[in-house]
Design a protein around this motif. Structure first.
Motif, PDB file in Angstrom:
ATOM      1  N   TRP A 144     -22.661  35.726  66.409  1.00  0.00           N
ATOM      2  CA  TRP A 144     -21.669  35.799  67.480  1.00  0.00           C
ATOM      3  C   TRP A 144     -21.173  37.220  67.720  1.00  0.00           C
ATOM      4  CZ3 TRP A 144     -21.626  31.525  70.143  1.00  0.00           C
ATOM      5  CH2 TRP A 144     -21.915  30.319  69.515  1.00  0.00           C
TER       6      TRP A 144
ATOM      7  N   CYS B  66     -18.257  38.528  70.323  1.00  0.00           N
ATOM      8  CA  CYS B  66     -16.966  38.319  69.673  1.00  0.00           C
ATOM      9  C   CYS B  66     -15.936  39.371  70.106  1.00  0.00           C
ATOM     10  CB  CYS B  66     -17.158  38.380  68.162  1.00  0.00           C
ATOM     11  SG  CYS B  66     -15.685  37.879  67.249  1.00  0.00           S
TER      12      CYS B  66
ATOM     13  N   LEU C  62     -13.626  40.526  68.459  1.00  0.00           N
ATOM     14  CA  LEU C  62     -13.347  41.455  67.367  1.00  0.00           C
ATOM     15  C   LEU C  62     -14.271  42.671  67.399  1.00  0.00           C
ATOM     16  CD1 LEU C  62     -11.498  39.195  66.556  1.00  0.00           C
ATOM     17  CD2 LEU C  62     -12.111  39.638  64.167  1.00  0.00           C
TER      18      LEU C  62
ATOM     19  N   TYR D 235     -16.605  40.621  56.960  1.00  0.00           N
ATOM     20  CA  TYR D 235     -17.021  39.350  57.567  1.00  0.00           C
ATOM     21  C   TYR D 235     -18.272  39.518  58.442  1.00  0.00           C
ATOM     22  CZ  TYR D 235     -12.711  37.129  55.980  1.00  0.00           C
ATOM     23  OH  TYR D 235     -11.701  36.617  55.211  1.00  0.00           O
ATOM     24  N   CYS D 236     -18.133  40.171  59.572  1.00  0.00           N
ATOM     25  CA  CYS D 236     -19.193  40.157  60.597  1.00  0.00           C
ATOM     26  C   CYS D 236     -20.531  40.673  60.084  1.00  0.00           C
ATOM     27  CB  CYS D 236     -18.763  40.993  61.792  1.00  0.00           C
ATOM     28  SG  CYS D 236     -17.095  40.653  62.338  1.00  0.00           S
TER      29      CYS D 236
ATOM     30  N   TYR E 174     -20.125  36.436  57.027  1.00  0.00           N
ATOM     31  CA  TYR E 174     -19.713  35.732  58.247  1.00  0.00           C
ATOM     32  C   TYR E 174     -19.642  34.212  58.050  1.00  0.00           C
ATOM     33  CZ  TYR E 174     -24.793  35.743  58.682  1.00  0.00           C
ATOM     34  OH  TYR E 174     -26.121  35.642  58.438  1.00  0.00           O
TER      35      TYR E 174
ATOM     36  N   CYS F 189     -16.146  33.041  57.856  1.00  0.00           N
ATOM     37  CA  CYS F 189     -15.244  33.363  58.969  1.00  0.00           C
ATOM     38  C   CYS F 189     -14.694  32.098  59.641  1.00  0.00           C
ATOM     39  CB  CYS F 189     -15.993  34.214  59.990  1.00  0.00           C
ATOM     40  SG  CYS F 189     -14.972  34.636  61.417  1.00  0.00           S
TER      41      CYS F 189
ATOM     42  N   ARG G 107     -13.156  32.063  62.519  1.00  0.00           N
ATOM     43  CA  ARG G 107     -13.507  32.138  63.932  1.00  0.00           C
ATOM     44  C   ARG G 107     -14.886  31.535  64.176  1.00  0.00           C
ATOM     45  NH1 ARG G 107     -10.729  35.277  67.380  1.00  0.00           N
ATOM     46  NH2 ARG G 107     -12.552  35.129  68.710  1.00  0.00           N
ATOM     47  N   LYS G 108     -15.807  31.877  63.325  1.00  0.00           N
ATOM     48  CA  LYS G 108     -17.186  31.385  63.464  1.00  0.00           C
ATOM     49  C   LYS G 108     -17.211  29.859  63.352  1.00  0.00           C
ATOM     50  CE  LYS G 108     -21.841  32.033  61.572  1.00  0.00           C
ATOM     51  NZ  LYS G 108     -22.166  30.686  61.116  1.00  0.00           N
TER      52      LYS G 108
ATOM     53  N   PRO H 177     -10.665  36.870  61.149  1.00  0.00           N
ATOM     54  CA  PRO H 177     -11.658  36.025  60.474  1.00  0.00           C
ATOM     55  C   PRO H 177     -11.081  35.151  59.370  1.00  0.00           C
ATOM     56  CG  PRO H 177     -12.545  38.210  60.810  1.00  0.00           C
ATOM     57  CD  PRO H 177     -11.091  38.279  61.191  1.00  0.00           C
TER      58      PRO H 177
HETATM   59  S1  SF4 Z   1     -17.932  36.894  61.626  1.00  0.00           S
HETATM   60 FE1  SF4 Z   1     -16.297  35.992  62.814  1.00  0.00          FE
HETATM   61  S2  SF4 Z   1     -15.186  37.698  63.673  1.00  0.00           S
HETATM   62 FE2  SF4 Z   1     -17.182  38.453  63.034  1.00  0.00          FE
HETATM   63  S3  SF4 Z   1     -18.520  38.289  64.818  1.00  0.00           S
HETATM   64 FE3  SF4 Z   1     -18.723  36.400  63.650  1.00  0.00          FE
HETATM   65  S4  SF4 Z   1     -17.274  35.019  64.593  1.00  0.00           S
HETATM   66 FE4  SF4 Z   1     -16.686  37.084  65.211  1.00  0.00          FE
END
Ligand code: SF4
Length: 63
Positions: free
Chosen positions: A6, A10, A12, A29-30, A34, A37, A39-40, A55
């Motif tokens: 993502w 994203c 972020l 995280y990303c 991840y 996370c 958000r994910k 996250p």
């Molecule tokens: S790890 Fe979370 S904050 Fe980072 S890109 Fe993926 S969804 Fe977005």
């Protein structure tokens, strides 16, 4: 590097590139963990989450 699928979409990523978000979030995280996370997880469940959710699930009111 194993990046979250993502990442390109994203908010972020945008905040980080604008210098508004500490790189540690991206590093922690990303670009690595991840799968942890929030958000994910919400994204993949189709559950709404605000752009300023970190996250770890906390809201960052300065974003
Ligand atoms: S790890 Fe979370 S904050 Fe980072 S890109 Fe993926 S969804 Fe977005």
């Amino acid at each position: 590097m194993d990046i979250c699928k993502w990442y390109e979409l994203c908010p972020l990523k945008r905040f980080y590139e604008q210098g508004r978000l500490d790189k540690k979030w991206i590093d922690d995280y990303c670009w690595v963990n991840y799968s942890k996370c929030v958000r994910k997880r919400l994204e993949e469940q189709g559950i709404y989450h605000s752009d300023n959710m970190m996250p770890d699930g906390r809201i960052n009111p300065s974003l």
